[in-house]
Scaffold this motif. Sequence first.
Motif, PDB file in Angstrom:
ATOM      1  N   PRO A 212      66.212 -54.408 -23.336  1.00 31.90           N
ATOM      2  CA  PRO A 212      65.904 -53.045 -23.766  1.00 31.90           C
ATOM      3  C   PRO A 212      67.153 -52.173 -23.762  1.00 31.90           C
ATOM      4  O   PRO A 212      68.117 -52.464 -23.050  1.00 31.90           O
ATOM      5  CB  PRO A 212      64.897 -52.562 -22.732  1.00 31.90           C
ATOM      6  CG  PRO A 212      65.224 -53.354 -21.500  1.00 31.90           C
ATOM      7  CD  PRO A 212      65.659 -54.697 -21.998  1.00 31.90           C
ATOM      8  N   ASN A 223      62.149 -50.093 -27.403  1.00 33.63           N
ATOM      9  CA  ASN A 223      62.031 -50.858 -26.161  1.00 33.63           C
ATOM     10  C   ASN A 223      60.697 -51.594 -26.057  1.00 33.63           C
ATOM     11  O   ASN A 223      60.628 -52.718 -25.545  1.00 33.63           O
ATOM     12  CB  ASN A 223      62.226 -49.936 -24.955  1.00 33.63           C
ATOM     13  CG  ASN A 223      63.697 -49.586 -24.737  1.00 33.63           C
ATOM     14  OD1 ASN A 223      64.585 -50.308 -25.190  1.00 33.63           O
ATOM     15  ND2 ASN A 223      63.953 -48.467 -24.063  1.00 33.63           N
ATOM     16  N   GLU A 227      59.512 -55.818 -25.681  1.00 33.18           N
ATOM     17  CA  GLU A 227      58.456 -56.442 -24.884  1.00 33.18           C
ATOM     18  C   GLU A 227      57.572 -57.318 -25.764  1.00 33.18           C
ATOM     19  O   GLU A 227      57.145 -58.399 -25.355  1.00 33.18           O
ATOM     20  CB  GLU A 227      57.614 -55.378 -24.182  1.00 33.18           C
ATOM     21  CG  GLU A 227      58.322 -54.649 -23.067  1.00 33.18           C
ATOM     22  CD  GLU A 227      57.381 -53.769 -22.267  1.00 33.18           C
ATOM     23  OE1 GLU A 227      56.693 -54.291 -21.377  1.00 33.18           O
ATOM     24  OE2 GLU A 227      57.333 -52.556 -22.538  1.00 33.18           O
ATOM     25  N   ASP A 235      58.270 -60.540 -20.195  1.00 30.16           N
ATOM     26  CA  ASP A 235      59.216 -59.479 -19.865  1.00 30.16           C
ATOM     27  C   ASP A 235      58.517 -58.121 -19.910  1.00 30.16           C
ATOM     28  O   ASP A 235      57.749 -57.842 -20.828  1.00 30.16           O
ATOM     29  CB  ASP A 235      60.385 -59.471 -20.860  1.00 30.16           C
ATOM     30  CG  ASP A 235      61.410 -60.561 -20.549  1.00 30.16           C
ATOM     31  OD1 ASP A 235      61.249 -61.239 -19.524  1.00 30.16           O
ATOM     32  OD2 ASP A 235      62.354 -60.732 -21.338  1.00 30.16           O
ATOM     33  N   ASN A 237      59.451 -53.924 -19.435  1.00 25.77           N
ATOM     34  CA  ASN A 237      60.463 -52.895 -19.244  1.00 25.77           C
ATOM     35  C   ASN A 237      60.097 -52.007 -18.056  1.00 25.77           C
ATOM     36  O   ASN A 237      58.931 -51.672 -17.857  1.00 25.77           O
ATOM     37  CB  ASN A 237      60.594 -52.032 -20.497  1.00 25.77           C
ATOM     38  CG  ASN A 237      61.115 -52.816 -21.682  1.00 25.77           C
ATOM     39  OD1 ASN A 237      61.806 -53.811 -21.521  1.00 25.77           O
ATOM     40  ND2 ASN A 237      60.788 -52.367 -22.876  1.00 25.77           N
ATOM     41  N   TYR A 254      64.708 -54.470 -17.494  1.00 26.54           N
ATOM     42  CA  TYR A 254      63.461 -55.222 -17.518  1.00 26.54           C
ATOM     43  C   TYR A 254      63.272 -56.016 -16.236  1.00 26.54           C
ATOM     44  O   TYR A 254      64.198 -56.212 -15.458  1.00 26.54           O
ATOM     45  CB  TYR A 254      63.363 -56.106 -18.760  1.00 26.54           C
ATOM     46  CG  TYR A 254      64.321 -57.269 -18.840  1.00 26.54           C
ATOM     47  CD1 TYR A 254      63.883 -58.574 -18.632  1.00 26.54           C
ATOM     48  CD2 TYR A 254      65.660 -57.081 -19.163  1.00 26.54           C
ATOM     49  CE1 TYR A 254      64.746 -59.650 -18.734  1.00 26.54           C
ATOM     50  CE2 TYR A 254      66.528 -58.146 -19.276  1.00 26.54           C
ATOM     51  CZ  TYR A 254      66.073 -59.423 -19.055  1.00 26.54           C
ATOM     52  OH  TYR A 254      66.935 -60.491 -19.153  1.00 26.54           O
ATOM     53  N   ASN A 255      62.026 -56.440 -16.023  1.00 23.52           N
ATOM     54  CA  ASN A 255      61.609 -56.970 -14.725  1.00 23.52           C
ATOM     55  C   ASN A 255      62.476 -58.098 -14.185  1.00 23.52           C
ATOM     56  O   ASN A 255      62.821 -58.110 -13.001  1.00 23.52           O
ATOM     57  CB  ASN A 255      60.140 -57.411 -14.778  1.00 23.52           C
ATOM     58  CG  ASN A 255      59.874 -58.448 -15.860  1.00 23.52           C
ATOM     59  OD1 ASN A 255      60.346 -58.313 -16.984  1.00 23.52           O
ATOM     60  ND2 ASN A 255      59.105 -59.469 -15.537  1.00 23.52           N
TER      61      ASN A 255
END
Length: 505
Positions: A212, A223, A227, A235, A237, A254-255
């Motif tokens: 992102p 963004n 995803e 993924d 954000n 992101y995670n």
Amino acid sequence: MKKIGFSAEKYIEEQSKYILERIEAGGGDRLYLEFGGKLVQDKHAMRVLPGFDENAKIKLLQKMKDQAEIIICVYSGDITTNKTRADFGITYDLEVLRLIDMFRKYDLEINSVVVTRYEEDSPAVVKFINKLEQRGIRTYKHRFTKGYPTDVDTIVSEEGYGANPYIEVTKPLIVVTGPGGGSGKLATSLSQLYHENLRGNKARYAKFETFPIWNLPLKHPVNVAYEAATADLKDVNMIDSFHLEAYGETAVNYNRDLEVFPVVKRIIEKITGKEAEYKSPTDMGVNRAGFGIIDDEVCREASCQEIIRRYIIAECDFKKGKISADILERAKLLMDEMGLTIEDRPVVLPAREYAEQKRAENIRYTNVVVTALELPDGKIVTGRSSRRMVAAAAAMLNAIKELSGMADEIHLISPKILESIQNLKTEVLQAEKTTLNCEEILTALTISATTNPTAEFALNKLPELRGCRAHCTAILSDKDEKTLKALGIDITSDPEYVTNNLYYS
């Protein structure tokens, strides 16, 4: 006329300048730059950021070619399972070969290919490695890192990164890339930091991830489109909490990067024996894509279209058994979150409505398939399936006739040529299906163009279809999908098969 929302020139200038600054900030230390996303032919970025040059990233590397060399990582499991790059329809092992050819085209030095999480008992992986080595490409095998991700002492030891062979490099900028997510780029970069440190060499790590975009809002369509594109990787954000705490500044990441950052930070500190220079995952990045946006509204609209597109593709992939229900559900949730519907894609309703109209006119058209194609000026043309050709081919011919200012009744290809090709398919090649596909129609059109000036004029309009959207009311054959993608047509389809046949579908 297609609207532009992004300046490729501004982006390349800003991005290359920033990477050089990052190298110089380290006092000339070697920089391992992990490249996420697509390094070449980034179709996703081109769709969500209208004006983005799909090869912008490799062009900026070309500007630094004297300082850079490339390591390509590929996860062994992706070779074993024949994982496919969706936008080109080729497996990851073939994508590695394609990347090598592309890098050479731009005069960039290929250092080697690293097969990550290597396992002994995979014939497909061994065959892939042998193929590379026979063509003079250095290959390295990295196994799963012992102790990862929690036992940092084991990770940064002879049992962890020390078990991997050191990749011999010579340039100050080492670009670490791969055919897709999960290729092992981070592990390879950190493994190299470990070995460089053992050799007394100073080395640093940074990450180049286009999406992102850290300085856009969390729920900005650009963004959210990221995803949607990575729904299979799950993924998500998030606000970079580390960045917010350190600087009081909101940034989006992101995670996976957020989850792994504390570990990466500890690993780097263990390797170097000093405090890490980065306080957040955003600090590690060198992404400047947000500064290339020149019309936010245009990028928002393009990204909303991409979110819809990704959901439609997920529907078809689910129907084909390629993805699980939870991935489809994730794609649907993202579309709903943005208040979008499938019908917001301009070519969907015209295709469906024309198909319904033909079915209502005549019962013989029960299985009629229609493709709608949006021209550069926004006008939509359609084409339906017939005993001669598939719907996508008909729409393609109608589109170039429209662009040429020709009447719909004009035959670009003689019916006798079409009949001759069909006879070849059935009588000589013993094909089950006589209907001509897109590639066969293009071949016939090319032949016609040698003696028919009208056909030649229309044929020369094909490049104008690049970037145009299209939608088909039935799942396309792999061949047709590949041909349309090669033409640059952004094609989607309803998750319906034309027949109940399993093989000749």
